[in-house]
Design a protein around this motif. Structure first.
Motif, PDB file in Angstrom:
ATOM      1  N   ASP A 125       5.060   6.587  -1.500  1.00  0.00           N
ATOM      2  CA  ASP A 125       6.298   5.935  -1.882  1.00  0.00           C
ATOM      3  C   ASP A 125       7.165   5.559  -0.696  1.00  0.00           C
ATOM      4  O   ASP A 125       8.020   4.704  -0.805  1.00  0.00           O
ATOM      5  CB  ASP A 125       7.109   6.850  -2.805  1.00  0.00           C
ATOM      6  CG  ASP A 125       6.885   6.463  -4.252  1.00  0.00           C
ATOM      7  OD1 ASP A 125       6.418   5.335  -4.482  1.00  0.00           O
ATOM      8  OD2 ASP A 125       7.170   7.288  -5.133  1.00  0.00           O
ATOM      9  N   CYS A 126       6.966   6.213   0.419  1.00  0.00           N
ATOM     10  CA  CYS A 126       7.846   5.937   1.559  1.00  0.00           C
ATOM     11  C   CYS A 126       7.030   6.051   2.833  1.00  0.00           C
ATOM     12  O   CYS A 126       6.216   6.958   2.984  1.00  0.00           O
ATOM     13  CB  CYS A 126       8.983   6.968   1.548  1.00  0.00           C
ATOM     14  SG  CYS A 126       9.847   7.082   3.121  1.00  0.00           S
ATOM     15  N   LYS A 129       7.083   1.276  -1.972  1.00  0.00           N
ATOM     16  CA  LYS A 129       6.701   1.958  -3.220  1.00  0.00           C
ATOM     17  C   LYS A 129       5.178   1.976  -3.341  1.00  0.00           C
ATOM     18  O   LYS A 129       4.520   0.971  -3.036  1.00  0.00           O
ATOM     19  CB  LYS A 129       7.265   1.200  -4.435  1.00  0.00           C
ATOM     20  CG  LYS A 129       8.769   1.296  -4.556  1.00  0.00           C
ATOM     21  CD  LYS A 129       9.178   2.633  -5.169  1.00  0.00           C
ATOM     22  CE  LYS A 129      10.653   2.876  -5.033  1.00  0.00           C
ATOM     23  NZ  LYS A 129      11.047   4.109  -4.381  1.00  0.00           N
TER      24      LYS A 129
END
Ligand SMILES: C[S@@+](CC[C@H](N)C(=O)[O-])C[C@H]1O[C@@H](n2cnc3c(N)ncnc32)[C@H](O)[C@@H]1O
Length: 288
Positions: free
Chosen positions: A237-238, A252
């Motif tokens: 996600d990061c 994402k």
């Protein structure tokens, strides 16, 4: 979708498993492979749609069919047994043949072009990066001195004079042939280009219907590393540095890895098919 149809073995399995009405788009750049696949898959009639095209054109192919998304994509990378075992294609150093090595006969650049025309430094880079040949500079120098080279045996002999197969006991020319083949067919560039396209083409999951999956079979560490790194990055996600307390990248995850470790063939499979020994399968599922 089978992006690397070859002789149609996997496609056959997919069509069988998706009976009675699953449809499969099969692609290969090699017209000889397509012909074999057509014969093998004839029994499935219109359920099998086969086209001579690169898997990198998958978005255009789907558009032409009016398909929005697919349930699954398979990429079984590299060279097929048929190609390796057809001496005149030039993939094997065991037989005397022209230095061709093209999957796609429409590709204007053969292995002979690379071997005879590239500057020594560029040739060495190809052998080092794609062939993982430690003695790339010496091999490139020997090739340039022996120019012009026209056949697989000639090239294998030149290479064997300046390098060995190392502790693994492989033929000294194995790495040079791998490097040239990858360069002729732009294998790593195409693989890098297709991964995001493939994920974007997978069906999004719903409460009634599972999300689409992408399965990639790699045969050497260069391919597998590229696939693994892409799956790792796009599964997070990061992407901010780990010490950064707040995410500023906004990245994402678009996929979920189904196996962190690649699936390897079991001993029984290797006994039946020794070429399977280096295969590594990774599978991901599309996230919404
Ligand atoms: C390992 S074989 C696939 C064998 C196949 N799974 C079977 O069951 O017979 C890989 C195939 O991918 C094809 N290929 C390589 N690069 C391609 C590309 N960019 N687009 C489509 N096919 C490609 C090769 O011509 C070769 O036939």
């Amino acid at each position: 979708m089978d992006g690397t149809l070859g002789a149609g073995g996997h496609a056959w399995g997919i069509l069988e498993a998706s009976s009675p009405d699953g449809r499969l788009l099969g692609m290969d750049v090699d017209p000889q492979a397509l012909q074999l696949a057509q014969e093998k898959l004839a029994q499935f009639g219109e359920r099998a749609i086969l086209v001579q095209a690169s898997y990198t054109s998958l978005a255009e192919q789907l558009k032409a069919l009016g398909w929005q998304a697919v349930d699954g994509i398979l990429l079984d990378l590299g060279v097929s047994s048929m190609q390796l075992d057809t001496p005149e294609r030039g993939f094997s150093f065991l037989a005397e043949a022209p230095l061709d090595m093209r999957f796609d006969p429409r590709n204007p650049r053969t292995a002979a072009d690379l071997v005879n025309k590239l500057p020594e430094g560029e040739l060495a880079d190809i052998l080092y990066q794609y062939g993982e040949e430690r003695n790339a500079r010496q091999v490139a120098r020997a090739i340039v001195r022996a120019r012009p080279l026209s056949s697989t045996r000639q090239l294998a002999q030149v290479v064997a004079r300046v390098t060995s197969g190392g502790a693994s006991g492989i033929h000294p020319a194995t790495r040079t042939f791998q490097g040239l083949r990858i360069a002729v067919n732009q294998e790593l560039e195409r693989l890098e280009a297709v991964l995001p396209l493939a994920v974007a083409t997978l069906r999004q999951g719903t409460t009634e219907y599972p999300a689409g999956r992408l399965a990639v079979i790699a045969f050497h560490s260069l391919e597998d590393r590229l696939v693994k790194q892409y799956f790792r990055r796009e599964g997070r996600d990061c992407l901010c540095p780990p010490r950064q307390p707040i995410c500023t990248c906004g990245h994402k995850a678009i996929l979920r890895e189904l196996n962190r470790q690649p699936i390897r063939p079991q001993e029984e499979e290797i006994r039946q098919n020794s070429r399977a020994r280096s295969a590594r399968l990774r599978i991901v599922e599309r996230l919404n």
